[in-house]
Design an enzyme around this catalytic site. Structure first.
Site, PDB file in Angstrom:
ATOM      1  N   CYS A  42     -56.285  54.823  53.578  1.00 16.63           N
ATOM      2  CA  CYS A  42     -55.380  54.517  52.466  1.00 16.63           C
ATOM      3  C   CYS A  42     -56.097  53.633  51.442  1.00 16.63           C
ATOM      4  O   CYS A  42     -56.970  52.839  51.782  1.00 16.63           O
ATOM      5  CB  CYS A  42     -54.144  53.797  53.002  1.00 16.63           C
ATOM      6  SG  CYS A  42     -52.923  53.441  51.704  1.00 16.63           S
ATOM      7  N   ASP A  44     -54.887  51.179  50.051  1.00 10.80           N
ATOM      8  CA  ASP A  44     -54.387  49.810  50.199  1.00 10.80           C
ATOM      9  C   ASP A  44     -55.541  48.802  50.300  1.00 10.80           C
ATOM     10  O   ASP A  44     -56.455  48.976  51.100  1.00 10.80           O
ATOM     11  CB  ASP A  44     -53.508  49.745  51.466  1.00 10.80           C
ATOM     12  CG  ASP A  44     -52.694  48.470  51.542  1.00 10.80           C
ATOM     13  OD1 ASP A  44     -53.291  47.370  51.510  1.00 10.80           O
ATOM     14  OD2 ASP A  44     -51.454  48.565  51.637  1.00 10.80           O
ATOM     15  N   ARG A  46     -55.764  46.103  51.645  1.00  6.90           N
ATOM     16  CA  ARG A  46     -55.868  45.366  52.910  1.00  6.90           C
ATOM     17  C   ARG A  46     -56.531  46.169  54.026  1.00  6.90           C
ATOM     18  O   ARG A  46     -56.656  45.681  55.147  1.00  6.90           O
ATOM     19  CB  ARG A  46     -54.462  44.923  53.361  1.00  6.90           C
ATOM     20  CG  ARG A  46     -53.777  44.002  52.372  1.00  6.90           C
ATOM     21  CD  ARG A  46     -52.292  43.909  52.635  1.00  6.90           C
ATOM     22  NE  ARG A  46     -51.608  45.187  52.401  1.00  6.90           N
ATOM     23  CZ  ARG A  46     -50.295  45.372  52.571  1.00  6.90           C
ATOM     24  NH1 ARG A  46     -49.543  44.377  52.999  1.00  6.90           N
ATOM     25  NH2 ARG A  46     -49.757  46.548  52.330  1.00  6.90           N
ATOM     26  N   HIS A  98     -52.092  53.163  58.265  1.00  2.00           N
ATOM     27  CA  HIS A  98     -51.765  51.775  58.621  1.00  2.00           C
ATOM     28  C   HIS A  98     -50.258  51.572  58.575  1.00  2.00           C
ATOM     29  O   HIS A  98     -49.571  52.110  57.702  1.00  2.00           O
ATOM     30  CB  HIS A  98     -52.488  50.782  57.707  1.00  2.00           C
ATOM     31  CG  HIS A  98     -52.037  50.823  56.274  1.00  2.00           C
ATOM     32  ND1 HIS A  98     -51.183  49.902  55.728  1.00  2.00           N
ATOM     33  CD2 HIS A  98     -52.304  51.704  55.274  1.00  2.00           C
ATOM     34  CE1 HIS A  98     -50.957  50.194  54.453  1.00  2.00           C
ATOM     35  NE2 HIS A  98     -51.619  51.290  54.154  1.00  2.00           N
ATOM     36  N   CYS A 101     -47.415  51.036  55.494  1.00  3.27           N
ATOM     37  CA  CYS A 101     -48.042  51.707  54.344  1.00  3.27           C
ATOM     38  C   CYS A 101     -47.010  51.915  53.213  1.00  3.27           C
ATOM     39  O   CYS A 101     -45.983  52.579  53.404  1.00  3.27           O
ATOM     40  CB  CYS A 101     -48.615  53.045  54.784  1.00  3.27           C
ATOM     41  SG  CYS A 101     -49.430  53.937  53.442  1.00  3.27           S
TER      42      CYS A 101
HETATM   43 CO    CO Z   1     -51.103  52.586  52.664  1.00  2.00          CO
END
Ligand code: CO
Length: 213
Positions: A42, A44, A46, A98, A101
């Site tokens: 992803c 993302d 993090r 994750h 998400c």
């Molecule tokens: Co995500």
């Protein structure tokens, strides 16, 4: 105070810290890359592939998009996979989702996110396919976590249906396609144990006749 200059300062500090350990790190790596892994994760912020696996630059070839969607009409993703499999000869492909998400949560809601709705429809379709299973779960949290996992599993299934990967499987059991999920809460990765590495792993509708070479 946050400022773009902190990225450049961070870069200089990072170079110094690497060179302290290995003075020729960059010269060595500049010659060529030999990553053994392809990561599909992803976007993302993090979930950075290299940091969370404790690896260094050069170890992982990476593709990231919103909610680690594997969609076989995505030529960006497919080009990355093709290059990784055919040229870099990676041994493992990891699809890593994750929990928590944002893309998956957005797809579960009935809210419109404008332009992104089309992309999120891929996850809505995973939800639709597995609605019966999701409905058996008691809480919204459990349903969210399960859809994160199902989205990864569907990604593994989709990638197994790629003809040039099935071609590689004729020659040996590589690349192995793994489905993992990362926890934002404790930093740990769970292997969903849905690894695909052979034509028999593919549902019949997507199994190609591959010519012997
Ligand atoms: Co995500």
């Amino acid at each position: 105070m946050s400022d773009i200059i902190e990225l450049l300062d961070g870069n200089r500090n990072w170079v110094r810290s690497i060179k302290d350990i290995n003075p020729s790190f960059f010269e060595d790596l500049a010659v060529q890359q030999h990553p053994e892994y392809l990561w599909i994760g992803c976007s993302d912020s993090r979930v950075p592939a290299t940091q969370i696996t404790g690896t260094v630059p050069g170890a992982i070839f990476v593709h990231r998009n919103i909610a680690n969607v594997v969609q076989l009409t995505d030529y960006n993703m497919l080009s990355v996979v093709y290059y990784a499999v055919k040229n870099l000869k990676v041994k493992h492909i990891v699809i890593c989702g994750h929990y928590g998400c944002g893309g998956v949560l957005a797809a579960m809601s009935s809210k419109s996110f404008g332009f992104i709705d089309g992309w999120l429809s891929n996850i809505k379709n995973v939800q639709r396919l597995h609605q019966d299973q999701l409905d058996t779960l008691a809480t919204q949290q459990e349903r969210e976590d399960k859809l994160v996992e199902l989205n990864v599993m569907e990604g593994v299934r989709a990638l197994s249906a790629v003809s040039f990967i099935q071609e590689e499987w004729k020659l040996g059991n590589f690349p192995k396609i793994h489905g993992w999920v990362y926890s934002l809460k404790n930093g740990l990765i769970t292997d969903l144990k849905v690894t695909a590495d052979c034509p028999e792993c593919v549902v019949p509708q997507f199994r190609y006749e591959i010519d012997e070479k």
